[in-house]
Design a protein around this motif. Structure first.
Motif, PDB file in Angstrom:
ATOM      1  N   LEU A 156       0.823  -1.214   0.000  1.00  0.00           N
ATOM      2  CA  LEU A 156       0.000   0.000   0.000  1.00  0.00           C
ATOM      3  C   LEU A 156       0.853   1.258   0.000  1.00  0.00           C
ATOM      4  O   LEU A 156       0.422   2.305  -0.459  1.00  0.00           O
ATOM      5  N   LYS A 157       2.083   1.157   0.533  1.00  0.00           N
ATOM      6  CA  LYS A 157       2.923   2.360   0.586  1.00  0.00           C
ATOM      7  C   LYS A 157       4.338   2.011   0.161  1.00  0.00           C
ATOM      8  O   LYS A 157       5.245   1.969   0.978  1.00  0.00           O
ATOM      9  N   PRO A 158       4.513   1.748  -1.132  1.00  0.00           N
ATOM     10  CA  PRO A 158       5.849   1.311  -1.561  1.00  0.00           C
ATOM     11  C   PRO A 158       6.835   2.460  -1.644  1.00  0.00           C
ATOM     12  O   PRO A 158       6.439   3.607  -1.824  1.00  0.00           O
ATOM     13  N   GLY A 159       8.116   2.152  -1.493  1.00  0.00           N
ATOM     14  CA  GLY A 159       9.168   3.144  -1.697  1.00  0.00           C
ATOM     15  C   GLY A 159       9.928   2.794  -2.960  1.00  0.00           C
ATOM     16  O   GLY A 159       9.839   1.678  -3.454  1.00  0.00           O
ATOM     17  N   GLU A 160      10.651   3.782  -3.512  1.00  0.00           N
ATOM     18  CA  GLU A 160      11.443   3.514  -4.715  1.00  0.00           C
ATOM     19  C   GLU A 160      12.774   2.933  -4.283  1.00  0.00           C
ATOM     20  O   GLU A 160      13.612   3.639  -3.740  1.00  0.00           O
ATOM     21  N   ARG A 161      12.989   1.654  -4.533  1.00  0.00           N
ATOM     22  CA  ARG A 161      14.200   1.001  -4.011  1.00  0.00           C
ATOM     23  C   ARG A 161      15.137   0.600  -5.139  1.00  0.00           C
ATOM     24  O   ARG A 161      14.799  -0.225  -5.956  1.00  0.00           O
ATOM     25  N   ARG A 162      16.325   1.241  -5.127  1.00  0.00           N
ATOM     26  CA  ARG A 162      17.327   0.943  -6.162  1.00  0.00           C
ATOM     27  C   ARG A 162      18.580   0.390  -5.517  1.00  0.00           C
ATOM     28  O   ARG A 162      18.828   0.610  -4.327  1.00  0.00           O
ATOM     29  N   THR A 163      19.364  -0.321  -6.313  1.00  0.00           N
ATOM     30  CA  THR A 163      20.662  -0.765  -5.801  1.00  0.00           C
ATOM     31  C   THR A 163      21.677  -0.810  -6.929  1.00  0.00           C
ATOM     32  O   THR A 163      21.340  -1.122  -8.070  1.00  0.00           O
ATOM     33  N   GLU A 164      22.918  -0.480  -6.582  1.00  0.00           N
ATOM     34  CA  GLU A 164      24.021  -0.577  -7.541  1.00  0.00           C
ATOM     35  C   GLU A 164      24.702  -1.937  -7.428  1.00  0.00           C
ATOM     36  O   GLU A 164      25.555  -2.285  -8.252  1.00  0.00           O
ATOM     37  N   ILE A 165      24.354  -2.704  -6.403  1.00  0.00           N
ATOM     38  CA  ILE A 165      24.977  -4.024  -6.195  1.00  0.00           C
ATOM     39  C   ILE A 165      24.656  -4.916  -7.392  1.00  0.00           C
ATOM     40  O   ILE A 165      23.535  -4.909  -7.884  1.00  0.00           O
ATOM     41  N   PRO A 166      25.656  -5.699  -7.884  1.00  0.00           N
ATOM     42  CA  PRO A 166      25.367  -6.621  -8.987  1.00  0.00           C
ATOM     43  C   PRO A 166      24.351  -7.680  -8.550  1.00  0.00           C
ATOM     44  O   PRO A 166      24.497  -8.280  -7.486  1.00  0.00           O
ATOM     45  N   VAL A 167      23.334  -7.847  -9.371  1.00  0.00           N
ATOM     46  CA  VAL A 167      22.261  -8.783  -9.033  1.00  0.00           C
ATOM     47  C   VAL A 167      22.118  -9.826 -10.130  1.00  0.00           C
ATOM     48  O   VAL A 167      22.043  -9.489 -11.313  1.00  0.00           O
ATOM     49  N   GLN A 168      22.113 -11.088  -9.744  1.00  0.00           N
ATOM     50  CA  GLN A 168      21.804 -12.162 -10.696  1.00  0.00           C
ATOM     51  C   GLN A 168      20.405 -12.691 -10.359  1.00  0.00           C
ATOM     52  O   GLN A 168      20.164 -13.183  -9.262  1.00  0.00           O
ATOM     53  N   LEU A 169      19.529 -12.590 -11.328  1.00  0.00           N
ATOM     54  CA  LEU A 169      18.161 -13.077 -11.152  1.00  0.00           C
ATOM     55  C   LEU A 169      18.056 -14.461 -11.793  1.00  0.00           C
ATOM     56  O   LEU A 169      18.350 -14.622 -12.980  1.00  0.00           O
ATOM     57  N   ILE A 170      17.648 -15.451 -11.005  1.00  0.00           N
ATOM     58  CA  ILE A 170      17.406 -16.785 -11.577  1.00  0.00           C
ATOM     59  C   ILE A 170      15.899 -17.009 -11.589  1.00  0.00           C
ATOM     60  O   ILE A 170      15.241 -16.931 -10.547  1.00  0.00           O
ATOM     61  N   VAL A 171      15.362 -17.217 -12.780  1.00  0.00           N
ATOM     62  CA  VAL A 171      13.909 -17.382 -12.923  1.00  0.00           C
ATOM     63  C   VAL A 171      13.589 -18.856 -13.195  1.00  0.00           C
ATOM     64  O   VAL A 171      13.924 -19.371 -14.256  1.00  0.00           O
ATOM     65  N   PRO A 172      12.964 -19.549 -12.260  1.00  0.00           N
ATOM     66  CA  PRO A 172      12.512 -20.914 -12.568  1.00  0.00           C
ATOM     67  C   PRO A 172      11.217 -20.817 -13.381  1.00  0.00           C
ATOM     68  O   PRO A 172      10.246 -20.223 -12.925  1.00  0.00           O
ATOM     69  N   ARG A 173      11.266 -21.366 -14.602  1.00  0.00           N
ATOM     70  CA  ARG A 173      10.141 -21.138 -15.520  1.00  0.00           C
ATOM     71  C   ARG A 173       8.843 -21.787 -15.063  1.00  0.00           C
ATOM     72  O   ARG A 173       7.765 -21.346 -15.418  1.00  0.00           O
ATOM     73  N   GLN A 174       8.939 -22.875 -14.295  1.00  0.00           N
ATOM     74  CA  GLN A 174       7.704 -23.550 -13.887  1.00  0.00           C
ATOM     75  C   GLN A 174       7.295 -23.185 -12.462  1.00  0.00           C
ATOM     76  O   GLN A 174       6.629 -23.963 -11.785  1.00  0.00           O
ATOM     77  N   HIS A 227      32.882 -14.020 -11.267  1.00  0.00           N
ATOM     78  CA  HIS A 227      32.991 -12.816 -12.096  1.00  0.00           C
ATOM     79  C   HIS A 227      33.035 -11.556 -11.230  1.00  0.00           C
ATOM     80  O   HIS A 227      33.848 -10.662 -11.466  1.00  0.00           O
ATOM     81  N   ILE A 228      32.183 -11.512 -10.229  1.00  0.00           N
ATOM     82  CA  ILE A 228      32.175 -10.329  -9.362  1.00  0.00           C
ATOM     83  C   ILE A 228      33.503 -10.218  -8.607  1.00  0.00           C
ATOM     84  O   ILE A 228      33.999  -9.120  -8.350  1.00  0.00           O
TER      85      ILE A 228
END
Lengths: 589, 294
Positions: free
Chosen positions: A225-243, A291-292
């Motif tokens: 209901l009250k979100p904030g704008e959250r950013r980060t410069e940290i390297p992020v790896q997103l793993i998406v499980p398709r199922q 890599h990081i």
């Protein structure tokens, strides 16, 4: 299998059970944060694998496993969860920033850790699996509802349908009562049904399930209901499980707006990917962490890199996003159109052709559509060249999602004019090319647990006998039968095999078909006449490409394309005598 | 009489054609600079028409056309090829221009008896596909003139263009023009001093009349003023002026140029190298002396 805590860390009033694998020293430290309704034990296999190269830490989140249970709901506020993580990190890796690998609620709470000041400088990288920031999710919903686009509103509706349990968790007493009434005993069985994951019953399952409900109650409504704008410069790896049954893939679409350093990888797995595919999680996280830590970015990571202002010109949909497609004969005809169509829907393409210049041109066109592509010169009938291709694809990107065995050549004329060399050539390309492609890439798919697609391009010739097409039609009939057998063998692995049987379509093949038993001049004339006939028929290669995409998306087995292919298939099935009679007609142009 | 029809133009005539072609391109560039998101094709075409009339244009081969967005690639109704390609969807419509949307402006004014027919494309902002198409159009300009210099039959030249399209992976969208033409002849008209002449369905009656006369004469003599891949164009290049317009399409983006090719008894050359697309290639360093592999 119960884990033994190596240490108990105090965070405010709460005691956290911390587990450790591997030794400290020069190795980077990795911290694993579990989700709901799990405890640190969900990471056991991954932790052991990672411990060969890293110092690995996991802990039971407050309320779960052997950690203590706060007495009120507000104690589960994200702020306290971040403080817990910070305390564990300070205790276990006081000098070095850590690499986070987080799943589900562990990931939700860690988004808070990477986007707020509390842990600044203490996190080197973040691998997130199936847990979005609640604030990002709120913006995702608001932006879609505001857009008013029916597609985008439908995405929100689908995500809400996937999150049905969240509403239930907010009802007083219901969820904790269920866990206490025996859901904990049923849980391993449920998990197997839901996700195909086999896990041992955990001693703390009842506690993990009942207390963890407070994670939702303390945070969901407040953040959405009250979100904030959250950013980060940290390297992020997103793993998406398709199922993943609890998440729609579109939930991640806006992430580049908050995270400039983003890599995105997709796996054929369900929600509990660390339990079902531990080796994959170990490999991908190691690659990213290395890599990081300074190692060169691998080709797979280069491919996974998400560019914030990704060129969208030419992109039609994201339905094939993250997929890697290998197309043989990609320099022209069906192959080029198939490469372009999959690229328009978000896939990346390996373009294989015996004509390198033509394959490179297809690569250029694919890139214009905003996808990635690579060209390789390969004779599909040559096993060494095909093996080298497959080895390169596996080493750089892993098993492909889709293989389109399309490359083919044409031969026409009397059986008695068809030389052994003609037979050898047409079988080598049209049949052996498919055999090599299916075997080499099929094996990779099995090994990687990829629920992929093998698409073999046959022809209406595969079921249409003709007195002047013995060599070509034999090769295509063999592809048809090969595909049928392979489909049966791969069914249990979840790998889909499709056979495409185009009718009279205009491609290079008519212009280069070898008409045996004729002088070069007569041959050229036949080629020109065949091409003209096919042009009048006007079954363009893009229609075959559409049939291939459709076969992949709807897991179709055998697809005749064009009325003549459909009709001939029916005749060959229902009236085989008629089919044999038609074969005697002189239908050559 | 037909032998005189096919004489190579005199230097004085070439100056006249060059001047009107320059004027037509200036019109396209001027209107292009005025295009803004939200404008319709009809508004763009009207701007061109007004500008040209203000400059003293007294007749048309055809009145200005404008295509926006996927209509540049002749997607949808505009790609309907039946009826010999005479298709009302060709006419400027109500499609509105947006940022990043490709557009084509095409105008064919006549003045003092000289006629030009030009095509110009652009975009507000950026479009990578359009850029690529416009870069690749260079190869077509070089190919066409070199084959005509070799006196290849016009149908062969057009088929070579088809093959180049196939190699590039582009649709030859000029096949959607009437009679699938890659080019058509342009003749010198009488300079009768009139301020305006009759147009029917946006086509100038005098210019179309010349074209029809050419068709009739060609039927007897075995040539055609309409240059396509078909058998009717299976003849050596006929001396005179040809408005050549290769029009490429890739997915939803189309691009073309159109300009006058001068054919003499034994040679061929582009009427003018000082045209916007050539200037663009030069600015992008594509016009190097080393010939690219054909």
């Amino acid at each position: 299998m119960a884990l033994e805590p190596v240490q108990v860390v105090k965070s405010g009033d709460v005691e956290l059970a911390v587990y450790e694998w591997g030794t400290t020293g020069a190795k980077p430290t990795v911290v694993l944060v579990h989700g709901y309704p799990d405890a640190a034990s969900v990471w056991a296999t991954v932790a052991e694998g990672l411990a060969e190269r890293y110092h690995v830490i996991a802990y039971d989140v407050r309320g779960a496993g052997l950690s203590s249970v706060p007495d009120h709901t507000q104690a589960y506020d994200l702020e306290h969860l971040v403080a817990d993580l910070a305390t564990v990190v300070d205790a276990m890796s006081p000098d070095q920033p850590v690499h986070l690998i987080c799943h589900d609620w562990g990931s939700i709470q860690s988004w808070e850790a990477v986007t707020t000041e509390r842990m600044a400088g203490r996190i080197a990288s973040y691998t997130t699996i199936s847990g979005p920031s609640l604030d990002h999710a709120a913006y995702w919903i608001i932006q879609r509802l505001k857009s008013g686009s029916p597609d985008q509103v439908a995405q929100v509706a689908r995500q809400i349908a996937h999150s049905w349990y969240v509403g239930m968790f907010h009802l007083p007493a219901v969820a904790p009562t269920l866990w206490k009434a025996g859901l904990d005993k049923l849980w391993p069985g449920l998990l197997e049904k839901l996700d195909g994951v086999r896990v041992d019953a955990s001693d703390s399952q009842r506690k993990d399930g009942a207390n963890g409900v407070n994670l939702y109650r303390a945070n969901f409504a407040k953040r959405l209901l009250k979100p904030g704008e959250r950013r980060t410069e940290i390297p992020v790896q997103l793993i998406v499980p398709r199922q993943d049954k609890f998440m729609v893939a579109e939930i991640w679409d806006d992430l580049p707006q908050w995270v400039p350093n983003l890599w995105r990888r997709e796996a054929d797995a369900g929600h509990w990917i660390q339990a079902s595919h531990p080796q994959l999680v170990i490999d991908w996280t190691s690659e990213f962490i290395d890599h990081i830590e300074g190692a060169e970015e691998t080709p797979a990571l280069v491919r996974a890199r998400v560019h914030a202002r990704e060129s969208r010109s030419g992109r039609v949909s994201d339905r094939q996003r993250g997929r890697l497609v290998v197309v043989t004969g990609a320099g022209s005809g069906f192959g080029r159109e198939t490469a372009l169509l999959f690229a328009e829907h978000g896939a990346d393409i390996v373009c294989v052709d015996i004509n390198l210049e033509a394959a490179e041109r297809t690569v250029e066109l694919v890139r214009l559509l905003g996808a990635q592509a690579w060209a390789r010169k390969v004779d599909v009938g040559n096993v060494e060249q095909m093996t080298a291709l497959a080895d390169w694809v596996e080493a750089d990107f892993g098993a492909p999602d889709i293989v389109v065995n399309n490359a083919g050549i044409g031969v026409a004329g009397s059986f008695f004019d068809t030389s052994d060399a003609d037979w050898d050539k047409v079988l080598r390309v049209n049949l052996w090319g498919v055999i090599h492609g299916a075997k080499l890439f099929g094996r990779q798919m099995i090994k990687a647990g990829r629920k992929g697609h093998i698409v073999n391009v046959s022809s209406m010739g595969g079921f249409t006998p003709s007195k002047f097409m013995s060599a070509y039609n034999t090769s295509k009939a063999a592809v048809l039968m090969l595909s049928d057998c392979l489909r049966a063998e791969l069914a249990d692995k979840g790998i889909h095999v499709a056979t495409i049987c185009p009718g009279l379509s205009i491609t290079n093949i008519t212009q280069s078909t070898r008409f045996v038993g004729l002088s070069p001049e007569q041959q050229a004339e036949k080629q020109a006449r065949a091409t003209k006939l096919y042009q009048r028929r006007n079954l363009t290669p893009d229609k075959i490409a559409k049939a291939i995409l459709d076969a992949v998306e709807h897991r179709r087995d055998e697809v005749p394309v064009g009325a003549e292919a459909q009709g001939s298939r029916l005749i060959s099935r229902l009236f085989p005598t008629l089919s044999r009679g038609l074969a005697r007609l002189d239908l050559l142009p | 009489m037909n032998t005189t029809r096919h004489a190579a133009p005199s230097p004085q005539d070439l100056d006249g054609f060059r001047a009107i072609q320059q004027l037509a391109y200036r019109c396209a560039e001027t209107v292009s600079a005025q295009l803004k998101p939200g404008m319709t094709e009809r508004q763009a075409a009207a701007l061109m028409k007004t500008w040209l009339l203000d400059q003293g244009v007294d007749d048309w081969f055809h009145q200005p056309f404008a295509w926006f967005g996927d209509r540049t690639a002749f997607r949808g109704a505009v790609g309907f090829k039946q009826l010999g390609g005479f298709n009302p969807a060709f006419y400027p419509g109500l499609r509105r221009l947006e940022e990043g949307m490709p557009y084509i402006l095409d105008c064919a004014p006549s003045m003092n008896g000289y006629t030009a027919d030009i095509g110009y494309c652009g975009v507000i902002g950026e479009n990578r596909i359009l850029d690529r198409l416009m870069d690749d159009l260079l190869e077509y300009r070089e190919l066409i003139v070199s084959l005509v210099k070799q006196r290849k039959h016009l149908s062969e030249v057009s088929q070579a263009v088809d093959r180049l399209c196939q190699r590039h992976g582009y649709d030859p969208r000029h096949k959607a023009y009437p009679f699938e033409v890659l080019a058509h002849r342009v003749e010198k008209l009488d300079n009768d001093g009139e301020k305006s002449h009759l147009s029917l369905f946006n086509f100038g009656v005098r210019n179309i009349g010349e074209l029809l006369k050419g068709v009739a004469a060609g039927r007897k003599e075995g040539h055609s003023p309409l240059w396509s891949s078909h058998a009717k164009s299976d003849h050596p290049p006929t001396p005179g002026l040809w408005a050549v317009e290769p029009h490429l399409g890739f997915r939803d983006v189309g691009a073309k140029w159109e300009e006058l090719l001068v054919v003499t008894e034994d040679d061929a050359f582009w009427l003018d190298d000082d045209v916007p697309h050539v200037r663009r290639w030069r600015a992008r360093g594509l016009l190097n002396p080393v010939k690219r592999a054909a």
